[in-house]
Design an enzyme around this catalytic site. Sequence first.
Site, mmCIF file in Angstrom:
data_model
loop_
_atom_site.group_PDB
_atom_site.id
_atom_site.type_symbol
_atom_site.label_atom_id
_atom_site.label_comp_id
_atom_site.label_asym_id
_atom_site.label_seq_id
_atom_site.Cartn_x
_atom_site.Cartn_y
_atom_site.Cartn_z
ATOM 1 N N LYS A 46 0.788 -1.227 -0.002
ATOM 2 C CA LYS A 46 -0.179 -0.084 -0.075
ATOM 3 C C LYS A 46 0.926 1.159 0.241
ATOM 4 C CE LYS A 46 -4.315 0.966 1.615
ATOM 5 N NZ LYS A 46 -5.429 0.435 2.212
ATOM 6 N N CYS A 96 -0.974 11.889 -5.834
ATOM 7 C CA CYS A 96 -1.213 12.687 -4.638
ATOM 8 C C CYS A 96 -1.896 14.169 -5.352
ATOM 9 C CB CYS A 96 -0.035 13.327 -3.892
ATOM 10 S SG CYS A 96 0.292 12.385 -2.708
ATOM 11 N N GLY A 106 -8.408 7.097 -0.045
ATOM 12 C CA GLY A 106 -7.619 8.304 0.364
ATOM 13 C C GLY A 106 -6.065 8.158 1.223
ATOM 14 N N GLY A 166 -7.034 -3.497 -15.066
ATOM 15 C CA GLY A 166 -7.840 -4.254 -15.655
ATOM 16 C C GLY A 166 -7.613 -5.680 -16.033
#
Lengths: 301, 301, 250, 250
Positions: free
Chosen positions: A45, A128, A72, A240
Amino acid sequence: MSDISTTLAGIKLVNPFMVASGILDENGYTMKELLERGAAAVVTKSIGISERDGYPTPVIVEYGDSLINAVGLSNPGIENFGEEINIAKEAKRPIIGSVFAYNAEEFTKLSVKMEEYGVDAIELNLSCPHVKGFGLEVGSDPDLVEDIVNEIKSKVKVPVFAKLSPNVSNIIEIAKAAEKADAYVLINTVKAMAIDIYSRSPVLSNLYGGLSGPAIKPVGIRYVYEVKKETGKEIIGVGGISNYKDAIEYIMAGASAVQIGTALYKYGKGIFREMEWQLRTFMDEERFEKIEEMVGVAIKR
Amino acid sequence: MSDISTTLAGIKLVNPFMVASGILDENGYTMKELLERGAAAVVTKSIGISERDGYPTPVIVEYGDSLINAVGLSNPGIENFGEEINIAKEAKRPIIGSVFAYNAEEFTKLSVKMEEYGVDAIELNLSCPHVKGFGLEVGSDPDLVEDIVNEIKSKVKVPVFAKLSPNVSNIIEIAKAAEKADAYVLINTVKAMAIDIYSRSPVLSNLYGGLSGPAIKPVGIRYVYEVKKETGKEIIGVGGISNYKDAIEYIMAGASAVQIGTALYKYGKGIFREMEWQLRTFMDEERFEKIEEMVGVAIKR
Amino acid sequence: MINLKIEENVKESQNVNTLYFNWDQDIRPGQFAMIWIPGYGEIPMSFSGLGRRKSITVKAYGSASRKLTELKAGDDLFLRGPYGNGFDVREGRKLLVGGGSGIVSLYPIADQETDALISAKTRDELIFKDRFPESRRFIATDDGSDGFHGFAHELLQRINIDSYEAIYVCGPEQMMYKVLQVLKGRKVFVQFSLERTMKCGIGICDSCSLGGKQVCKEGPVFNIEELIGNPEFGVYRTTYSGRRIRLNVK
Amino acid sequence: MINLKIEENVKESQNVNTLYFNWDQDIRPGQFAMIWIPGYGEIPMSFSGLGRRKSITVKAYGSASRKLTELKAGDDLFLRGPYGNGFDVREGRKLLVGGGSGIVSLYPIADQETDALISAKTRDELIFKDRFPESRRFIATDDGSDGFHGFAHELLQRINIDSYEAIYVCGPEQMMYKVLQVLKGRKVFVQFSLERTMKCGIGICDSCSLGGKQVCKEGPVFNIEELIGNPEFGVYRTTYSGRRIRLNVK
């Protein structure tokens, strides 16, 4: 029999399938599990300087097999993330540390720390918000991207991957700004939105989110092809990929390896093993001995 | 009973559903047929200065219910198009003439001619390749867009709609450049590609194409919402509308009317009548008396 | 997002309400939905009723759940789901062990052969007590205000576990961890329904993970064998940001 | 894109080949596929055989179709489809009227009760003549090199139309236009399979339209009643660019 192992920026991969950043890669035990279930590597992450809750729920909208998310950049902060990497490393496969920040200084600090934690490469999340506002992203400013990449490359020894945003007018300009990176990761999510017509309201608490999954595959293929053709640099394809055919499509467009994210929602963790044998069968039938032979074969000169 | 008629830039529409440019709108008889089957208006195929074959086949790739097309602005040339408009006008519903060019002078010439042919409005297709190259589009250059729109507005009396491309970093900048337009049309197709892994080749003869259909709906919703919120101007929503719910989602995001294109591939010409009664039922149940009451209700201030 | 209409809102206790709605959907006991309360957030809720008329039973503990308890007949209910694996409901005598709101997700298992051990901090927080006849229920409160004075796992030790074919447990993790210690090694079939910080509900955000398993997708129901030796069950939790925090259960 | 393998390539005449391939797909007579020849383009082709083994019969007239006729057993065949509506195949005595390559798409209709009128400019361009026994075929050539010396519609006027339950016509538009004039007002069931410039094959690009109908999707088969009064059938064609051109048929 065909060999599905490959090498990316000097990193050995048992197959070309990694876990994309943002999907099942916050908790060390989860990353370890995915590696044990067949992923060749995981990208963590995206981690920032400080702990961050991210957005309140809803953070996700299901759109067919695609998703719109606005988590977020929730993360425990770089200081708290070493333990997760240690746990994940028990699987003895490469860990790629994803980092996000608003400027070169913070990006570098994060990257140095990730390297200390023992990651095999750094992936730069350039999505960001830009300080200029207007919904722009860090990754849409070539000068800023160049600063960030050059600064990090001067401070860390592990390979650095720049994950580029599709939400730009001119991807080649951005790619060139990031040319000191060891590879590009293409593409990040496409900015999107969903409105619920009965509540007459956007669903995501952040209003806007990032579209991922099958909906963006043709967009990702286009970017990988275009950037590979123009720069020749190593590329990690993402966007995808739901099965071995999608992965091969990305590889033929120019990707040396690919990342799987949203497909885990629909197909679960068995997808890596399944794609492994399907890829091997395809390569046998189509007489490809090595992944490298397929990389960019669709590119017309 | 709820009233599904609406007005856009002063043009009366029996319902908010138009035919999008590029879909079944080259032949006057086809346009007439679609109007007779319930479309409130048609936007013509984009017409240029001279006859143009466009790209050789394949010009289309089917991707689920979405499409990737590279027809290549094939058109008979403005001089040959008056007859088609005359035929279409027999249906006595508004015809919007779509034009494409590379500079303000040609755009204006085409728009003036369209006005002479009796169209009710002009739609500017800004997706032509930019002379600068790099895969850029006319519509990604704010100065050029501003020139084009201002020049046309000084020469024609009918309303002018600027169809904006989603393939840009900053849509607001482009929208502001086109602010003299009477309405924005959002969004054009998203640049994309498909590779066939058995022939190891891109499928489209032009290699790149434009993605349309359900895959891009969340992207279109985002752009309509963002541009409506920032500019307040009238918007025609387009991109992946397949049913009344999609249309309402666009309207709540800020669209005053919508265009249907790719859905004709999956659902056929009956889609207009079907959406008419479904929209009316929705409005009755949700207590909306007029379309205007729904426009932009999802926008958070 | 699925849009349903509230049919009825029944008050269960001071801050617990059951919302009834029609939804033509197959749901297994133990599955859950992500309930969206526009403007207030989205929260996971298990189903308390799975007949033709479905229900959720909501305890107001934050702004979103409080808003949910205030919905009236005719109001919109927004949700996505059902999610998760659900319980493996066995034939024969069953025991439900529900701590706090835990009894809610267990309730759809209940049949004529099912007993329930319901525990709470205090009498006022006991949920669904009246839904079980006195002969079929065991009550425990931490403060002794009703039934056994003590914790669920302590009362469980006084019950003849061998008389049940299956035991289903749901409650706060520390309560379940202690119940697991009591049931570990017994030959009865035992399942636990877990609750962790949940964001996506569909197995991708990694917020609810537990030793590599996603509670929202591979759970929320786990067999006792899957939890024994799990490096995180009863040991760590993660915050909304994903920060690892050691629990003080042991 | 569907990827099949050529099983066999059989030469029919100097520049006509039939390609056989296995494809487990239901296809109605008169439907077609868009055949992609990588590097050469994509062309619509109707099926000449619809058994377990399917076939297309290709006349080399451009670079794409020539390349197609050269495919060998084991080569890839790329296509998408089947597309279009197909024929309404009636019971009883049937007549096929095929001009040039038109007989190809009609052939799958043929059964023991079917006669065929096959026309071509000259003897060498007659296709599938040998697939019909002499007792069941009528041959016409523009130059008289085989059979009747003249056009299809002229030979048709010499045939007892009333003896057929249904007549199916396919060929160049000017030929079909004249055949329509002969059959107009007769009580027999008549269908025409049309050919127009085709790009997308799925009813959206408007290249093949004919009085508002898309040949690729609402056709290629039309009842005679649908063509009578059509403002474009036999009157206009459109070029690859979409320019309207008046035909000189009438």
